[in-house]
Design a protein around this motif. Structure first.
Motif, PDB file in Angstrom:
ATOM      1  N   PRO A 557       0.822  -1.214   0.000  1.00 16.92           N
ATOM      2  CA  PRO A 557       0.000   0.000   0.000  1.00 16.92           C
ATOM      3  C   PRO A 557       0.854   1.262   0.000  1.00 16.92           C
ATOM      4  CG  PRO A 557      -0.858  -1.594   1.573  1.00 16.92           C
ATOM      5  CD  PRO A 557       0.459  -2.128   1.101  1.00 16.92           C
ATOM      6  N   SER A 558       0.431   2.244  -0.776  1.00 11.78           N
ATOM      7  CA  SER A 558       1.094   3.537  -0.753  1.00 11.78           C
ATOM      8  C   SER A 558       0.987   4.140   0.642  1.00 11.78           C
ATOM      9  CB  SER A 558       0.456   4.477  -1.780  1.00 11.78           C
ATOM     10  OG  SER A 558       0.639   3.983  -3.100  1.00 11.78           O
ATOM     11  N   LEU A 559       1.898   5.043   0.968  1.00  9.15           N
ATOM     12  CA  LEU A 559       1.965   5.587   2.319  1.00  9.15           C
ATOM     13  C   LEU A 559       0.634   6.166   2.783  1.00  9.15           C
ATOM     14  CD1 LEU A 559       5.433   7.384   2.270  1.00  9.15           C
ATOM     15  CD2 LEU A 559       4.845   5.250   3.433  1.00  9.15           C
ATOM     16  N   TYR A 560      -0.103   6.746   1.870  1.00  5.53           N
ATOM     17  CA  TYR A 560      -1.335   7.453   2.207  1.00  5.53           C
ATOM     18  C   TYR A 560      -2.578   6.582   2.073  1.00  5.53           C
ATOM     19  CZ  TYR A 560      -0.956   7.477  -2.830  1.00  5.53           C
ATOM     20  OH  TYR A 560      -0.778   7.082  -4.122  1.00  5.53           O
ATOM     21  N   ALA A 561      -2.463   5.374   1.516  1.00  7.73           N
ATOM     22  CA  ALA A 561      -3.623   4.565   1.126  1.00  7.73           C
ATOM     23  C   ALA A 561      -4.532   4.292   2.319  1.00  7.73           C
ATOM     24  CB  ALA A 561      -3.168   3.252   0.499  1.00  7.73           C
ATOM     25  N   ALA A 562      -5.796   4.640   2.186  1.00  5.05           N
ATOM     26  CA  ALA A 562      -6.762   4.511   3.277  1.00  5.05           C
ATOM     27  C   ALA A 562      -6.935   3.050   3.683  1.00  5.05           C
ATOM     28  CB  ALA A 562      -8.103   5.112   2.861  1.00  5.05           C
ATOM     29  N   GLN A 563      -7.416   2.870   4.902  1.00  6.90           N
ATOM     30  CA  GLN A 563      -7.615   1.539   5.462  1.00  6.90           C
ATOM     31  C   GLN A 563      -9.061   1.358   5.893  1.00  6.90           C
ATOM     32  OE1 GLN A 563      -5.307   0.657   9.009  1.00  6.90           O
ATOM     33  NE2 GLN A 563      -5.379  -1.532   8.622  1.00  6.90           N
ATOM     34  N   GLY A 564      -9.578   0.134   5.686  1.00  5.00           N
ATOM     35  CA  GLY A 564     -10.875  -0.219   6.227  1.00  5.00           C
ATOM     36  C   GLY A 564     -10.748  -0.640   7.678  1.00  5.00           C
ATOM     37  N   GLU A 565     -11.644  -1.484   8.118  1.00  5.64           N
ATOM     38  CA  GLU A 565     -11.598  -2.004   9.483  1.00  5.64           C
ATOM     39  C   GLU A 565     -11.261  -3.487   9.428  1.00  5.64           C
ATOM     40  OE1 GLU A 565     -14.576  -0.467  12.444  1.00  5.64           O
ATOM     41  OE2 GLU A 565     -15.629   0.025  10.593  1.00  5.64           O
ATOM     42  N   PRO A 566     -10.030  -3.872   9.790  1.00  6.61           N
ATOM     43  CA  PRO A 566      -9.660  -5.300   9.713  1.00  6.61           C
ATOM     44  C   PRO A 566     -10.589  -6.210  10.518  1.00  6.61           C
ATOM     45  CG  PRO A 566      -7.714  -3.923  10.026  1.00  6.61           C
ATOM     46  CD  PRO A 566      -8.897  -3.016  10.180  1.00  6.61           C
ATOM     47  N   ALA A 567     -11.051  -5.750  11.678  1.00  4.50           N
ATOM     48  CA  ALA A 567     -11.900  -6.613  12.508  1.00  4.50           C
ATOM     49  C   ALA A 567     -13.239  -6.910  11.847  1.00  4.50           C
ATOM     50  CB  ALA A 567     -12.127  -5.954  13.873  1.00  4.50           C
ATOM     51  N   ARG A 568     -13.698  -6.014  10.982  1.00 10.35           N
ATOM     52  CA  ARG A 568     -14.969  -6.212  10.282  1.00 10.35           C
ATOM     53  C   ARG A 568     -14.749  -6.672   8.850  1.00 10.35           C
ATOM     54  NH1 ARG A 568     -17.871  -0.923  10.153  1.00 10.35           N
ATOM     55  NH2 ARG A 568     -19.451  -2.183   9.120  1.00 10.35           N
ATOM     56  N   HIS A 569     -13.501  -6.952   8.470  1.00 11.48           N
ATOM     57  CA  HIS A 569     -13.153  -7.426   7.130  1.00 11.48           C
ATOM     58  C   HIS A 569     -13.584  -6.442   6.050  1.00 11.48           C
ATOM     59  CE1 HIS A 569     -12.081 -11.219   8.983  1.00 11.48           C
ATOM     60  NE2 HIS A 569     -13.294 -11.332   9.476  1.00 11.48           N
ATOM     61  N   THR A 570     -13.447  -5.148   6.313  1.00  9.59           N
ATOM     62  CA  THR A 570     -13.786  -4.159   5.297  1.00  9.59           C
ATOM     63  C   THR A 570     -12.522  -3.597   4.673  1.00  9.59           C
ATOM     64  OG1 THR A 570     -13.823  -2.303   6.859  1.00  9.59           O
ATOM     65  CG2 THR A 570     -15.883  -3.509   6.522  1.00  9.59           C
ATOM     66  N   GLY A 571     -12.628  -3.221   3.435  1.00 11.81           N
ATOM     67  CA  GLY A 571     -11.509  -2.660   2.691  1.00 11.81           C
ATOM     68  C   GLY A 571     -11.943  -2.432   1.258  1.00 11.81           C
ATOM     69  N   PRO A 572     -11.045  -1.980   0.407  1.00 15.42           N
ATOM     70  CA  PRO A 572     -11.409  -1.813  -1.003  1.00 15.42           C
ATOM     71  C   PRO A 572     -11.658  -3.163  -1.656  1.00 15.42           C
ATOM     72  CG  PRO A 572      -9.043  -1.564  -0.724  1.00 15.42           C
ATOM     73  CD  PRO A 572      -9.620  -1.664   0.656  1.00 15.42           C
ATOM     74  N   ALA A 573     -12.387  -3.141  -2.769  1.00 15.43           N
ATOM     75  CA  ALA A 573     -12.580  -4.387  -3.514  1.00 15.43           C
ATOM     76  C   ALA A 573     -11.287  -4.802  -4.192  1.00 15.43           C
ATOM     77  CB  ALA A 573     -13.686  -4.213  -4.549  1.00 15.43           C
ATOM     78  N   LEU A 574     -10.607  -3.845  -4.804  1.00 21.31           N
ATOM     79  CA  LEU A 574      -9.373  -4.097  -5.542  1.00 21.31           C
ATOM     80  C   LEU A 574      -8.402  -2.953  -5.277  1.00 21.31           C
ATOM     81  CD1 LEU A 574     -10.991  -5.136  -8.956  1.00 21.31           C
ATOM     82  CD2 LEU A 574      -9.873  -6.697  -7.341  1.00 21.31           C
ATOM     83  N   SER A 575      -7.209  -3.091  -5.784  1.00 19.99           N
ATOM     84  CA  SER A 575      -6.220  -2.022  -5.714  1.00 19.99           C
ATOM     85  C   SER A 575      -5.469  -1.988  -7.032  1.00 19.99           C
ATOM     86  CB  SER A 575      -5.250  -2.241  -4.547  1.00 19.99           C
ATOM     87  OG  SER A 575      -4.636  -3.512  -4.638  1.00 19.99           O
ATOM     88  N   ALA A 576      -4.725  -0.910  -7.237  1.00 25.59           N
ATOM     89  CA  ALA A 576      -3.917  -0.767  -8.444  1.00 25.59           C
ATOM     90  C   ALA A 576      -2.742   0.149  -8.114  1.00 25.59           C
ATOM     91  CB  ALA A 576      -4.745  -0.190  -9.601  1.00 25.59           C
TER      92      ALA A 576
END
Length: 663
Positions: A557-576
């Motif tokens: 992940p890039s330094l600034y790339a946002a994060q979801g909530e690991p405990a709730r298994h949330t995050g982006p669908a994909l990355s590039a």
């Protein structure tokens, strides 16, 4: 001077009340509010009856032509759901509420333009069932669209654009009398034929942009296409740019260029409603293009922009409305697929989010640091569980000698707390109505002005929240985005959250900015864009990655790339990949004018890589499901990633999603 608790006008609650007060302080009285509504049975039965009643309200309510087209098409569709007929109106403040509709959202006020759409009956844009399969159509909603650029031409003399809507900034439309079916609130719609005429004129791209901008914008307005680099041009180049005659020459284009005020006002009050208006215009144009071409063209829309904060669930305006618009296009186009690809966010390190579970008789205290020389208002959002606001006491202590505001419990939605300086509101607290939270919005006026309006003191605004009852309460604190985008004259400066025990050593950036989890409520989790809960199977949220040869996959992940909530298994669908390296940030793409090159960083650069990959799937003969099942979704992601569906992880990574799309 003390804080005052006042009654709130039902029509302009929360944000809208603050914005109307600020506009009127600048002597702007003749105002319109963009309102997203759902029609009620009282609006009538047939399309002619409904449209006739709307046209009778001229002078108080205005409707753009493409909204009338969508309204007629939906009302005359055989399978239309009459309980879900929505449209955008421009209303005078005292005409927002009517028995003809239910108000869903109210946007930021604009001045009444000298020219507004005239009565229009609308056209049915429903395509015939005999359409043949065609190439995809790619659309962007962004800033500074270089629509004359050679990267967007079918051949050197003709454009790939079906149309571009250059949204104006409270200025009259250009031309002043647009053709029937093309009238909008402000700005201008350029058709592909008009762009072709400009390409054949022999004039330079720069002079054509300059002339167009002078016709639409005021002298002091930001004019992105007069500059070398444009965010929207870079995004569209990464999403669908190609040399004339190249492999993407048959991919049609649509674009909405948002007005400068919407881009520079990063808090999102202008942006969100304009994005929805732009999406509805794109759908109407795509339906019209299908009829004219005789081809069924899958629609792929890229949103490389976004706001922060919000309820973090499907009640957020874009998360709530975009899936419905995808369904509307699917219905009206007789099953043509649509995808929306959006940037996941860049706020990982910005210290804008705090979470804490507060027990009875305990409290959460922190500082909201509002910066000097900030020419825009700052917004803080406080959320607790439904019904818990009656047991939460708020103490807000401003800097600069302003007395503290003490609330023994949350306000009601019919109240506001305001502090005035010289008769103008310098700070306000509002209770906003939400489905899953009790929510307070704290607003602070700019700390610097251009000579008009009140200023608030910069510094640490101390916030103290005390829980007076069992059980423990989960608190979510968020600062709305308030920075100034690159290329704009600096106005907003980003406020942030601070805590006395807040920070420890960050080994990645080599500074003392890592949240001290044992004592500090500020977190880097759940820092994605406000629409992060938009998990419709026809949408893709995309995170930002950078190369790293030290990790197995070669990217991180890039330094600034946002994060979801690991405990709730949330995050982006994909990355590039959004950066070429730690030192060489960003991706290289076209500037506004043909032949120029600049770099674009952030998840704004990652999202169009996925948009381009989706267009490539369609061009290679892959059929996108119009209404994908969970299995369809996994199969589509696997194709984008170049892996077998069974190789995908069970849950997405909180920053990189199910995998990184190459490109």
């Amino acid at each position: 001077m003390a804080w005052e608790i006042r009654d709130l006008d039902k029509a302009t609650a929360g944000h809208a009340d603050w914005e109307l007060a600020a506009a009127r302080a600048r002597k702007k009285e003749d105002l319109l509010l963009p309102v997203y509504v759902r029609l009620t049975p009282a609006a009538g039965g047939s399309a002619d009856e409904v449209i006739g009643r709307l046209n009778e309200l001229r002078g108080q309510v205005f409707v753009a032509d493409h909204e009338m087209d969508l309204l007629r098409t939906q009302l005359e569709a055989d399978a239309a759901d009459r309980d879900e007929v929505n449209l955008f109106l421009l209303c005078r403040p005292d005409a927002i509420h009517s028995d003809l509709w239910t108000v869903l959202h109210v946007g930021a006020p604009i001045e009444v333009p000298p020219e507004l759409p005239k009565p229009y009956a609308g056209a049915n844009l429903g395509p015939p069932a005999s359409l043949s399969a065609g190439p995809p159509m790619v659309a962007v909603i962004d800033d500074a669209i270089g629509y004359l650029n050679a990267r967007f031409r079918r051949n050197p003399a003709s454009t790939r654009f079906d149309a571009v809507w250059i949204m104006g900034q409270d200025q009259p439309p250009a031309p002043l009398v647009p053709p029937a079916g093309a009238a909008v609130y402000t700005g201008a719609i350029l058709t592909g034929a008009q762009i072709g005429t400009e390409l054949a004129s022999g004039r330079s791209e720069g002079s054509l942009y300059y002339a167009r901008n002078e016709a639409i914008f005021a002298p002091a307005d930001h004019k992105g296409t007069n500059l070398r680099g444009g965010h929207g041009t870079c995004v569209l180049d990464l999403a669908a740019g190609d040399e004339p005659g190249g492999g993407l020459a048959d991919v049609g284009l649509l674009a909405v260029q948002l007005p400068p005020a919407a881009i520079v006002a990063t808090s999102g009050r202008r942006l969100e409603h304009l994005v929805l208006q732009g999406l509805r215009w794109i759908i109407a144009r795509a339906l019209r293009a299908a009829i004219l071409s005789g081809r069924r063209m899958p629609l792929i829309v890229n949103l490389s922009l976004g706001t922060l904060a919000g309820p973090r669930d499907k009640t957020e305006i874009l998360a709530a409305r975009i899936p419905g618009l995808i369904g509307l296009f699917r219905l009206l186009s007789l099953g043509t697929p649509m995808r929306v690809v959006a940037a996941y966010g860049n706020a990982f390190r910005d210290r804008l989010t705090a979470r804490s579970t507060v027990a009875k008789d305990d409290r959460l205290s922190f500082d909201w640091r509002v910066l000097p020389d900030d020419r825009t208002a700052s917004y803080l959002e406080i959320r607790v569980g439904p019904g818990r606001g009656d047991h939460i006491a708020l103490t807000l202590t401003p800097p600069g000698g302003i007395p503290a505001l003490v609330l023994p419990k949350f306000l009601t939605t019919a109240q506001k707390a305001v502090y005035e300086i010289g008769g103008e509101i310098a700070a306000g607290v509002y209770r906003l109505s939400e489905t899953h939270h009790d929510m307070l919005l704290v607003v602070v006026a700019p700390t610097e002005t251009d000579g008009v309006g009140v200023t608030a003191p910069p510094g640490a605004w101390r916030v103290d929240l005390a829980n007076r009852a069992d059980p423990p309460v989960d608190m979510l604190i968020q600062v709305q985005r308030d920075d100034t985008p690159d290329g704009y004259r600096i106005r907003g400066r980003q406020a942030w959250l601070d805590h006395r025990d807040g920070w420890t050593w960050d080994g990645e950036t080599m500074d003392w900015t890592f949240p001290n989890a044992s004592a500090c409520p500020v977190t880097r989790e759940d820092t994605a864009a406000s629409f992060c809960a938009m998990d419709d199977r026809s949408t893709y949220l995309v995170g930002a990655m950078m190369p790293d040869r030290a990790v197995p996959d070669g990217v991180r992940p890039s330094l600034y790339a946002a994060q979801g909530e690991p405990a709730r298994h949330t995050g982006p669908a994909l990355s590039a990949r959004a950066d070429d390296g730690r030192a060489l940030t960003g991706r290289r793409a076209s500037g506004v004018q043909s032949g120029s090159r600049i770099r674009l960083s952030g998840s704004s650069a990652a999202a169009p890589i996925v948009t381009r990959a989706l267009a490539g799937l369609v061009l290679s003969g892959h059929s996108l499901p119009a209404n994908p099942t969970p299995a369809d979704r996994l199969a589509e992601m696997a194709q984008l990633l170049g892996v077998m569906a069974g190789a995908l992880p069970v849950w997405p990574d909180s920053r990189s999603g199910f995998g990184t799309v190459q490109g």
